[in-house]
Design a protein around this motif. Structure first.
Motif, short mmCIF file in Angstrom:
data_model
loop_
_atom_site.label_atom_id
_atom_site.label_comp_id
_atom_site.label_asym_id
_atom_site.label_seq_id
_atom_site.Cartn_x
_atom_site.Cartn_y
_atom_site.Cartn_z
N ALA A 1 0.83 -1.21 0.00
CA ALA A 1 0.00 0.00 0.00
C ALA A 1 0.87 1.26 0.00
N TYR A 2 1.93 1.25 0.79
CA TYR A 2 2.82 2.41 0.88
C TYR A 2 3.48 2.71 -0.47
N GLU A 3 3.79 1.68 -1.24
CA GLU A 3 4.45 1.87 -2.52
C GLU A 3 3.52 2.48 -3.56
N MET A 4 2.23 2.54 -3.29
CA MET A 4 1.29 3.12 -4.24
C MET A 4 1.27 4.65 -4.15
N TRP A 5 1.90 5.21 -3.14
CA TRP A 5 2.01 6.66 -3.02
C TRP A 5 3.10 7.19 -3.96
N ALA A 6 2.97 8.44 -4.36
CA ALA A 6 4.06 9.14 -5.06
C ALA A 6 5.04 9.61 -4.01
N HIS A 7 6.30 9.29 -4.16
CA HIS A 7 7.29 9.61 -3.14
C HIS A 7 8.25 10.72 -3.57
N CYS A 8 7.91 11.40 -4.66
CA CYS A 8 8.69 12.57 -5.05
C CYS A 8 7.93 13.82 -4.60
N ARG A 9 8.65 14.85 -4.25
CA ARG A 9 8.04 16.07 -3.73
C ARG A 9 7.94 17.13 -4.81
N PHE A 10 6.77 17.75 -4.92
CA PHE A 10 6.60 18.87 -5.84
C PHE A 10 5.40 19.69 -5.38
N SER A 11 5.28 20.89 -5.92
CA SER A 11 4.16 21.75 -5.57
C SER A 11 3.68 22.48 -6.81
N GLU B 1 -0.32 24.03 -3.62
CA GLU B 1 -0.57 22.67 -3.17
C GLU B 1 0.73 21.87 -3.24
N ALA B 2 1.10 21.25 -2.13
CA ALA B 2 2.33 20.47 -2.05
C ALA B 2 1.99 18.99 -2.03
N TYR B 3 2.81 18.20 -2.70
CA TYR B 3 2.60 16.75 -2.79
C TYR B 3 3.89 16.02 -2.42
N GLY B 4 3.73 14.76 -2.05
CA GLY B 4 4.88 13.91 -1.78
C GLY B 4 5.47 14.06 -0.40
N LEU B 5 4.74 14.70 0.52
CA LEU B 5 5.28 14.92 1.87
C LEU B 5 4.92 13.74 2.77
N ARG B 6 5.32 12.57 2.38
CA ARG B 6 4.98 11.35 3.10
C ARG B 6 6.00 11.06 4.20
N ASP B 7 5.50 10.46 5.29
CA ASP B 7 6.41 9.97 6.31
C ASP B 7 7.19 8.77 5.76
N ASP B 8 8.30 8.41 6.41
CA ASP B 8 8.99 7.19 6.00
C ASP B 8 8.10 5.99 6.29
N PHE B 9 8.44 4.85 5.69
CA PHE B 9 7.56 3.69 5.76
C PHE B 9 7.29 3.23 7.19
N SER B 10 8.30 3.18 8.02
CA SER B 10 8.13 2.68 9.38
C SER B 10 7.13 3.52 10.15
N ARG B 11 7.25 4.83 10.07
CA ARG B 11 6.33 5.72 10.78
C ARG B 11 4.93 5.62 10.19
N TRP B 12 4.84 5.61 8.85
CA TRP B 12 3.53 5.51 8.19
C TRP B 12 2.83 4.20 8.56
N LYS B 13 3.56 3.10 8.55
CA LYS B 13 2.97 1.80 8.90
C LYS B 13 2.50 1.80 10.35
N ARG B 14 3.33 2.35 11.25
CA ARG B 14 2.97 2.35 12.67
C ARG B 14 1.69 3.15 12.90
N MET B 15 1.56 4.29 12.28
CA MET B 15 0.38 5.11 12.44
C MET B 15 -0.85 4.47 11.80
N THR B 16 -0.68 3.86 10.65
CA THR B 16 -1.81 3.24 9.95
C THR B 16 -2.28 1.99 10.68
N ALA B 17 -1.33 1.15 11.05
CA ALA B 17 -1.68 -0.12 11.70
C ALA B 17 -2.32 0.10 13.06
#
Length: 271
Positions: free
Chosen positions: A163-173, A181-197
């Motif tokens: 699921a995490y790999e389906m996000w765009a991981h490059c930053r642009f606005s 509008e800013a895009y790509g401001l994702r947390d790293d996988f470990s933090r994202w997984k911990r918060m989602t799970a």
């Protein structure tokens, strides 16, 4: 003083000679439909001698010069191979505002503009011209919907890495009206997984509906192929670990199809 006047006179003669040329575009004709991956004979009539520049444009944006301004003006034709991705790398199936600029190689700003024509993604030559309503993206709509449904299915199945790999991981606005509008401001996988799970127990997609693009003005979302969907979920969360709507909840998901041929999630918001 005489030398200065003579130089000015010669410069004026040169400019008048360059600007007074005749060039008539024979092909592409108005409304022609060309396809990525195919070759077409670009044709013109001119009294211009020497080398000719032909530049491809989508709207007002250059897409490169043909043969690096080394075309014989008197030949009257040039075989143009339209590369794959010429329009589709922007995430769209067709561009109806394509045109060519013809100009002397030594005066590229003195160009003659071709009629506007259409370039379509390879294999999309039979697509109907898009309307400006909800059905304007029907050729890709089902695959985008499937992409969004798969994302939430992966989360429900606890397959967080996929699921995490389906996000765009490059930053642009981008600037949209007065907002940036800013895009790509994702947390790293470990933090994202911990918060989602820790926050989501179960999630199921109830409906996915595309929000039509703006009908008027120059919308960067339309130009960049960014598409927005209203997604209604059945959401079961962990109390105290989730900030946002619960139960039957609606979210707004922005996706775009990249030059790699894959969809990417750009943003998910609740309003």
């Amino acid at each position: 003083m005489k030398r200065y006047l003579l130089s000015s006179f010669l410069l004026l003669v040169i400019l008048q000679t360059v600007s007074a040329y005749m060039l008539q575009v024979v092909f592409p004709r108005p409304g022609s439909v060309l396809e990525e991956g195919k070759s077409y004979s670009i044709r013109w009539k001119t009294d211009l001698k020497g080398k000719l520049c032909i530049t491809g444009l989508l709207g007002g944006h250059e897409r490169g010069r043909l043969d690096d301004c080394n075309i014989d003006a008197q030949s009257g034709h040039f075989l143009w191979h339209i590369p794959k991705g010429y329009v589709s790398e922007f995430g769209i199936d067709r561009a109806e505002n394509a045109w060519l600029a013809f100009a002397p190689a030594d005066a590229p700003d003195r160009f003659v503009r071709s009629p506007e024509f259409t370039i379509v993604r390879k294999g999309a030559g039979q697509l109907k011209p898009p309307s400006h309503g909800p059905s304007s993206s029907l050729p890709q709509k089902s695959s985008a919907e499937a992409f969004i449904r798969r994302y939430y299915r992966l989360i429900d199945q606890k397959r967080y890495r996929q699921a995490y790999e389906m996000w765009a991981h490059c930053r642009f606005s981008i600037r949209r009206g007065n907002a940036i509008e800013a895009y790509g401001l994702r947390d790293d996988f470990s933090r994202w997984k911990r918060m989602t799970a820790s926050a989501i127990r179960r999630v199921r997609v109830l409906s996915v509906r595309e929000i039509p693009p703006r009908k008027r003005g120059c919308d960067p979302h339309t130009i960049l192929g960014i598409r927005e969907f209203s997604v209604t979920l059945s959401l079961e969360v962990v109390p105290g670990h989730w900030v946002g709507p619960t139960g039957r909840a609606t979210f707004f998901v922005e996706v775009a199809k990249g030059a790699d041929g894959r969809y990417h999630i750009l943003n998910i918001g609740s309003g």
